[in-house]
Design an enzyme around this catalytic site. Structure first.
Site, mmCIF file in Angstrom:
data_model
loop_
_atom_site.group_PDB
_atom_site.id
_atom_site.type_symbol
_atom_site.label_atom_id
_atom_site.label_comp_id
_atom_site.label_asym_id
_atom_site.label_seq_id
_atom_site.Cartn_x
_atom_site.Cartn_y
_atom_site.Cartn_z
ATOM 1 N N SER A 188 0.827 -1.201 0.000
ATOM 2 C CA SER A 188 0.000 0.000 0.000
ATOM 3 C C SER A 188 0.869 1.263 0.000
ATOM 4 C CB SER A 188 -0.974 -0.039 1.186
ATOM 5 O OG SER A 188 -1.986 0.924 1.035
ATOM 6 N N GLU A 310 -9.704 -4.983 -3.544
ATOM 7 C CA GLU A 310 -8.959 -4.048 -2.698
ATOM 8 C C GLU A 310 -9.888 -3.167 -1.861
ATOM 9 O OE1 GLU A 310 -5.722 -3.743 -2.256
ATOM 10 O OE2 GLU A 310 -4.718 -4.615 -3.990
ATOM 11 N N HIS A 403 -7.993 -5.437 0.527
ATOM 12 C CA HIS A 403 -6.729 -4.756 0.801
ATOM 13 C C HIS A 403 -6.177 -5.248 2.142
ATOM 14 C CE1 HIS A 403 -3.972 -1.459 -0.071
ATOM 15 N NE2 HIS A 403 -4.138 -0.949 1.136
#
Length: 487
Positions: A188, A310, A403
């Site tokens: 990320s 995600e 995510h």
């Protein structure tokens, strides 16, 4: 358990030998960014004479608000301190010769997280794969990623990362690591940071290979003047614009200013873009996720990928998002596709089951902020790139393959994720199998430069027929047609 003393270039270091790993905690790589050094470029640490005790608890995390992803990842209470520029290191107790190095840059939207969090414990990965695992902590939020005229330059957190990687290159051999075989791995915000660092002229001095996990490649890098509204909201929250006063405020006041920033963005429930992030300036001159950046990074072998859903992590149990999805969905498709919006929306609905407005809008966010940009970047990054999609999903269908769900399988420390809602109800044996394959292929890449070496996976580069590795309960290697994306 026993102590181990390392004789390093900077001075002796005491570490803790426990079970199958040696752990070095709170190893300072820069002077404390406090007092006059708050809002200043990081300064290299000075050598020490007495033995530095690095055998205690893991590093503090930078001052931060609660994580917005705790609802899927769980909570990991950790000491907070502005004096946060530390490394945490793990290496196998039983080792011979210099070992490959995996340096990890955590995510958290440049606002939360830290290398000292228990969920990022590197002991299992180091012991199982014969690696030196190094976690980097760096400044976050307004202290690390908000340029304020007369107070703070841009990119302080990114400069911290650069200095940390220089320290690792210079000193990791003292801890049994191979200074000529350093792989930087980021997830990320940490992945985006790697891409930013790759654009620097001296990037090859920092690391040799890169693993880029779930980078928000749909973001557009801005200049400081374009981030002025964020700085204004922050200063309003502080209640002062006096540079001297700002430098003396307690950390709690800084966080109060960050709350004001987040409140100023609360009317955009589908916008998960971080308000604090790297800024284009005289030092960082190239947008980290554009094609030009990918072409500049062709020197660096890379693994790059995303999870299948995600955005599910951001919108899980998000009532405001669900409430406004019907209004926002056609608007977002119109903004992106123009005259083709209606057809594209119909196609999106047809490939989504169930196809509620909230689900389709969530998919749109995943694709536009992660998937499309990632595979466009991979396409431009040259021949030495391995692509992946992480599809193993939570037993909770509303979380899916969200995510951050790949992180436990990278580190293999599944017990440390016991309280993560995204893993609740999953079979331990199944997760262990996925971790062995997923973390094992990344470790193989760190060792040899290819994720196939010593594994059972046949994983060609993306340039070889546009192939990518799909990690699920079983591993497959499909190929994309030209112009297609994996999800």
């Amino acid at each position: 358990m026993a102590d181990t003393i390392f004789k390093t270039k900077n001075g002796p270091v005491r570490a803790l030998d426990q079970d199958k790993t040696v752990r070095v905690t709170r190893l300072r790589y820069a002077k404390p960014p406090v007092g006059k050094r708050r809002f200043a470029l990081p300064e290299p640490v000075e050598p020490w004479a007495d033995t530095l005790d690095c055998s205690g608890v893991m590093s503090p995390v930078p001052p931060q608000l609660p994580s917005r992803l705790a609802k899927v990842m769980g909570n990991y209470p950790t000491e907070q301190d502005e004096d946060c520029l530390h490394l945490d290191i793990w290496l196998p107790s039983d080792r011979t010769g210099p070992l490959p190095v995996l340096a990890f840059l955590h995510g958290g939207a440049f606002m939360t997280g830290g290398g000292g969090m228990s969920c990022y414990d590197g002991s299992a990965l180091a012991a199982r794969e014969g690696l030196v695992v190094v976690n980097v902590s760096y400044r976050l939020g307004a202290l690390g990623f908000l340029p304020i005229k007369g107070v703070a330059p841009a990119n302080l957190g990114l400069r911290d990362q650069e200095l940390a990687l220089r320290f690792i290159r210079a000193c990791i051999s003292d801890f049994g690591g191979d200074a000529d075989n350093i792989t930087v791995c980021g997830q990320s915000a940490g992945a985006y940071s790697i891409q930013a660092l790759q654009t620097l002229p001296n990037a090859a001095q920092l690391f040799d290979k890169a693993i880029i996990m779930s980078s928000p490649m749909g973001l557009v890098a801005l200049h400081a003047d374009q981030r002025a509204p964020v700085a204004e909201a922050f200063l309003d929250g502080l209640g002062t614009r006096d540079p001297h006063a700002i430098r003396r405020l307690p950390a709690e006041a800084i966080l109060k200013g960050q709350v004001a920033v987040l409140q100023s963005l609360a009317n955009q429930p589908d916008n998960v873009a971080p308000p604090f992030m790297p800024i284009l300036d005289d030092w960082l001159t190239t947008d980290p996720v554009r094609v030009e950046a990918a072409k500049a990074a062709t020197w660096c072998p890379m693994i790059i990928g995303v999870t299948r859903e995600e955005h599910a992590a951001f919108h899980f149990e998000d009532a405001a998002f669900a409430e406004r999805a019907t209004q926002l969905l056609p608007q977002r498709f119109q903004e992106r596709y123009g005259e083709q919006a209606e057809a594209e929306l119909a196609r999106a609905r047809a490939t989504r089951h169930p196809s509620t407005d909230a689900d389709v809008l969530c998919d749109f966010g995943s694709r536009s902020r992660f998937v499309f940009g990632t595979f466009d970047y991979i396409e431009a990054a040259g021949a030495n790139v391995w692509a992946y999609l992480f599809s193993w999903q939570s037993p909770n269908p509303h979380i899916g393959a969200c995510h951050c769900i790949d992180l436990p399988f990278l580190f293999g420390n599944l017990d440390d994720w016991d309280n993560a809602p995204m893993l609740k109800g999953a079979r331990a044996s199944e997760m262990a199998g996925v971790a062995e394959i997923f973390g094992g292929s990344f470790a193989a890449f760190a060792r040899s430069g290819t994720p196939e070496a010593g594994t059972a996976i046949n994983w060609p580069t993306f340039s070889d027929g546009r192939a990518y590795c799909n990690f699920d309960r079983r591993v497959t290697v499909p190929a994309l047609r030209r112009g297609d994306y994996p999800c």
